[in-house]
Design a protein around this motif. Sequence first.
Motif, short mmCIF file in Angstrom:
data_model
loop_
_atom_site.label_atom_id
_atom_site.label_comp_id
_atom_site.label_asym_id
_atom_site.label_seq_id
_atom_site.Cartn_x
_atom_site.Cartn_y
_atom_site.Cartn_z
N TYR A 83 38.21 -15.99 -65.38
CA TYR A 83 38.68 -14.60 -65.42
C TYR A 83 37.58 -13.65 -64.96
CZ TYR A 83 40.22 -10.09 -67.08
OH TYR A 83 40.54 -8.76 -67.16
N GLU A 88 41.65 -13.21 -62.30
CA GLU A 88 42.94 -13.83 -62.59
C GLU A 88 42.95 -14.32 -64.03
OE1 GLU A 88 45.90 -17.46 -61.22
OE2 GLU A 88 44.00 -17.18 -60.17
N ASP A 89 43.87 -13.79 -64.82
CA ASP A 89 43.99 -14.18 -66.22
C ASP A 89 44.88 -15.42 -66.32
OD1 ASP A 89 43.36 -13.91 -68.86
OD2 ASP A 89 44.46 -12.04 -69.17
N ASN A 116 47.33 -16.14 -74.48
CA ASN A 116 46.26 -15.50 -73.72
C ASN A 116 45.11 -15.19 -74.67
OD1 ASN A 116 45.07 -12.67 -72.56
ND2 ASN A 116 45.72 -14.06 -70.93
#
Length: 156
Positions: A83, A88-89, A116
Amino acid sequence: MAAIMNARDSLSAKLAECYVTINNNRYNFMQAINLEATMEKNKVLVPILGRTAKGNKSSGWSGKGKAKFHYNTSVFRRLLRDYKNTGEDIYFDMQIINEDPTSAAGRQSVILTDCNLDGGVLAKFDAEGSFLDEEMTFTFEDFKIVEEFDRFDGML
């Protein structure tokens, strides 16, 4: 006479499994020490004519969790690094299974989807400790109860 639960039907806290699926790779997270995922309902206050108190109406929900793991894998640190480097998560799924063969409760399997990380430990040591562990918090977007515990005799 009221039915009562048998002591043997309580679940052992240690008899569980935890699997994490990241980018189509499924990891057996035997490093897990504990985990708790909760759902919180969002509510709004509703004024009601003829009552002095407002009512409560559910208007959505959010999922969050916390876990503690032995500090012996870099899987989550890689997600944080990626990340940082790309922006980009990465979202992942987590499956938690509870099953104690002594209990008549049977087995429950819950899948948390689109988990997440809120952040995480990058490095650590403890010169006075016995072993290293790490805690993490996370959110999730949805969940499925794939298998439910059995009902005990006398519940209905």
